[in-house]
Design a protein around this motif. Structure first.
Motif, short mmCIF file in Angstrom:
data_model
loop_
_atom_site.label_atom_id
_atom_site.label_comp_id
_atom_site.label_asym_id
_atom_site.label_seq_id
_atom_site.Cartn_x
_atom_site.Cartn_y
_atom_site.Cartn_z
N PHE A 24 1.30 -1.25 -0.07
CA PHE A 24 -0.12 0.00 -0.23
C PHE A 24 0.30 1.44 -0.36
O PHE A 24 0.59 2.15 0.57
CB PHE A 24 -0.68 0.04 1.05
CG PHE A 24 -1.74 -1.21 1.42
CD1 PHE A 24 -2.61 -1.66 0.81
CD2 PHE A 24 -1.49 -2.25 1.99
CE1 PHE A 24 -2.85 -3.06 0.45
CE2 PHE A 24 -2.23 -3.34 2.56
CZ PHE A 24 -3.30 -3.80 1.63
N ILE A 63 -5.64 -5.98 4.48
CA ILE A 63 -6.82 -4.64 3.56
C ILE A 63 -6.64 -3.53 3.81
O ILE A 63 -7.04 -2.82 4.85
CB ILE A 63 -8.49 -5.67 3.51
CG1 ILE A 63 -8.16 -6.96 3.58
CG2 ILE A 63 -9.48 -4.72 3.04
CD1 ILE A 63 -9.84 -7.96 4.38
N SER A 64 -6.48 -2.94 2.35
CA SER A 64 -6.63 -0.74 2.98
C SER A 64 -8.50 -0.59 2.39
O SER A 64 -8.72 -1.06 1.62
CB SER A 64 -5.59 -0.57 1.97
OG SER A 64 -6.04 0.61 1.20
N LEU A 80 -9.20 3.67 -4.99
CA LEU A 80 -8.72 2.44 -6.18
C LEU A 80 -9.63 1.23 -6.93
O LEU A 80 -9.70 0.79 -6.89
CB LEU A 80 -7.64 2.29 -6.26
CG LEU A 80 -6.83 3.79 -6.33
CD1 LEU A 80 -5.26 3.70 -5.77
CD2 LEU A 80 -6.38 4.45 -7.48
N LYS A 81 -10.40 1.36 -5.54
CA LYS A 81 -12.01 0.08 -5.37
C LYS A 81 -12.66 0.09 -5.08
O LYS A 81 -13.08 1.34 -3.86
CB LYS A 81 -10.66 -1.32 -4.68
CG LYS A 81 -10.80 -1.10 -3.65
CD LYS A 81 -9.38 -2.33 -2.69
CE LYS A 81 -9.38 -2.13 -1.57
NZ LYS A 81 -8.20 -2.61 -0.67
N SER A 82 -13.84 -1.08 -5.10
CA SER A 82 -15.20 -0.36 -4.97
C SER A 82 -14.99 -1.29 -2.95
O SER A 82 -14.68 -1.60 -2.68
CB SER A 82 -16.08 -1.18 -5.69
OG SER A 82 -16.04 -2.90 -5.20
N THR A 139 -15.87 -4.63 -3.18
CA THR A 139 -14.44 -5.42 -2.96
C THR A 139 -14.44 -5.49 -1.51
O THR A 139 -13.70 -6.78 -1.31
CB THR A 139 -13.74 -4.73 -4.12
OG1 THR A 139 -14.11 -5.08 -5.22
CG2 THR A 139 -12.34 -5.66 -3.64
N ARG A 162 -16.49 -8.46 0.31
CA ARG A 162 -16.28 -9.57 0.12
C ARG A 162 -14.73 -9.29 0.82
O ARG A 162 -14.70 -11.18 1.06
CB ARG A 162 -16.09 -9.15 -1.85
CG ARG A 162 -15.84 -10.49 -2.11
CD ARG A 162 -16.06 -10.60 -3.77
NE ARG A 162 -15.97 -9.81 -4.69
CZ ARG A 162 -14.50 -10.42 -5.11
NH1 ARG A 162 -14.23 -11.72 -5.32
NH2 ARG A 162 -13.80 -9.16 -5.78
N ARG A 163 -14.04 -8.94 0.63
CA ARG A 163 -12.46 -9.46 1.32
C ARG A 163 -12.92 -9.83 2.43
O ARG A 163 -12.24 -10.88 3.12
CB ARG A 163 -11.68 -8.01 1.32
CG ARG A 163 -11.27 -9.03 -1.21
CD ARG A 163 -9.84 -8.47 -1.38
NE ARG A 163 -9.93 -8.64 -2.87
CZ ARG A 163 -9.47 -7.71 -3.52
NH1 ARG A 163 -8.59 -6.25 -3.20
NH2 ARG A 163 -9.65 -7.89 -4.91
N ALA A 174 -14.71 -12.58 3.33
CA ALA A 174 -13.82 -14.04 2.98
C ALA A 174 -12.53 -14.11 4.68
O ALA A 174 -12.73 -15.11 4.57
CB ALA A 174 -13.36 -14.17 1.85
#
Lengths: 255, 255
Positions: free
Chosen positions: A87, A136-137, A142-144, A147, A150-151, A154
């Motif tokens: 990151f 996880i950031s 830069l991502k939804s 997402t 979901r991470r 999981a």
């Protein structure tokens, strides 16, 4: 002389956590490029060394500037906090290379690893990353958020220890709270949560609590958040904060 | 004098990757305890310093030995490869504390972070850990293969970059191959796979391939394996190995 570009990690804060390899690269550079507070951590080696301080946004612009200087024959060090590959600036530099002039692929580009924030934060409280873990950031620049959700799901259902980088900012004050809400649906209320601010800086603040009781307002951009797995435990101590560690073996009743 | 115990990470191999903080703790210790090859990386600071070398098993016994020495007033450094908190000695020390005499909880126990293997391995090839990632040990000495499978499945379906520690050993030669088989059912054949042996040691060997073509026999206990996410990419270079990096943003068609 042929130009070089090295993306260098200067660790979490304390100068004692900068590797000799990183210090050597910084001392030999003709140009240092980086976010101002990271540059402030390193001494200037010679009167001729040029410092290009920037704010902490527009990483791609900073990467292109560094590549341009290297292609002109300069010895460039891109100074990154923590480890440059986590990151931080290294991915931005390689993205700039892939989308830039073919000549940039001929450059001598290297990465010097460093102590990333989660390792320093873990060391401040014991050994919470002692089992399988994920990083996880929470930044959704830069991502939804889909997402990210979901991470988190999981990671919770597979019982990883979870390290959260960039837990919140002024522009997105609610994400850490939303992450805790999601995790409360998937993990026991007694799950250990650790928040370490300014780990490895000499000015550290530690909060050791549970998923039921954690308050997201206690975190800021300098905070690393860790959510324990089933095997994450506290060791009580008389008159002092408990140690936190994750058993290397599985425990009965694991999720 | 009151005894102390510090679990110190000496990084992936090169002395230049040992932090000054770790070197200071090692120099000040009366007793060094650790796996022989890790002790060999650090110089003896004084004729009186005692070195207790062991093999790389029975971590709990080694931890109890260190705690006993500290409780006798010694300044003990437990020397660990990489970062002591990641699949290394710190969790074993805290497990020994929790299950040992209450007096051990009064000891001054600290952890000095270091550069863990996946950071050094990533730096050798570019920035493959540029997005969200997880770290999984394939060793099933302390957890079941069922748990390992579950974590690999979760990591694949949520599109984490996956770093595998302890990919195989003489006692369990088939697990890395089984892990690749499982991942082939969940991820595209073109998924980038990187194997880096002896990262950060000056004697590094890199293999950059795909999930379809990777050969588990190319790995050994000194190899760190990384399986890319959807956003992990190669940058081709003329006459040289490609760079590997993971885009910070999402890509269309992500799993």
């Amino acid at each position: 002389m042929t130009g070089t570009l090295t993306i260098v990690g200067v660790g979490p804060g304390r100068p004692e956590l900068i590797t000799p390899a990183a210090s050597r690269v910084i001392a030999a550079a003709t140009d240092l490029i980086g976010y101002g507070p990271y540059l402030d951590r390193v001494a200037t080696s010679s009167p001729g060394q040029v410092r290009h301080a920037s704010d902490n946004r527009v990483e791609l612009d900073r990467a292109r500037h560094a590549l341009t200087l290297a292609s002109e024959g300069r010895q460039v060090a891109v100074v990154s906090g923590g480890d440059p590959g986590v990151f931080a600036m290294a991915a931005a530099v390689f993205e700039a290379v892939e989308t830039g002039p073919m000549a940039w692929r001929e450059l001598d580009i290297r990465v010097e690893p460093g102590v990333t924030a989660m390792l320093a934060a873990a060391a401040e409280v014991g050994a919470p990353l002692g089992g399988d873990f994920c990083a996880i950031s929470l930044s959704d620049n830069l991502k939804s958020w889909t997402t990210i959700r979901r991470r988190l799901e999981a990671a919770a259902t597979a019982d990883f220890v979870i390290a959260l980088y960039n837990p919140l900012s002024k522009a997105r004050p609610h994400q850490l709270g939303q992450a805790f809400e999601l995790l409360r649906q998937l993990k026991p209320p007694s799950t250990v949560v650790v928040m370490v601010r300014a780990a490895g800086s000499g000015d550290v603040r530690r909060i050791i609590t549970t998923l039921a009781e954690v308050n997201p307002d206690d975190a800021d951009m300098r905070t690393l958040v860790m959510i324990g797995a089933t095997a994450t435990r506290l060791i009580a101590r008389e008159g002092r904060a408990p140690w936190v560690y994750t058993l290397r073996r599985e425990v009965e009743g694991g999720a």
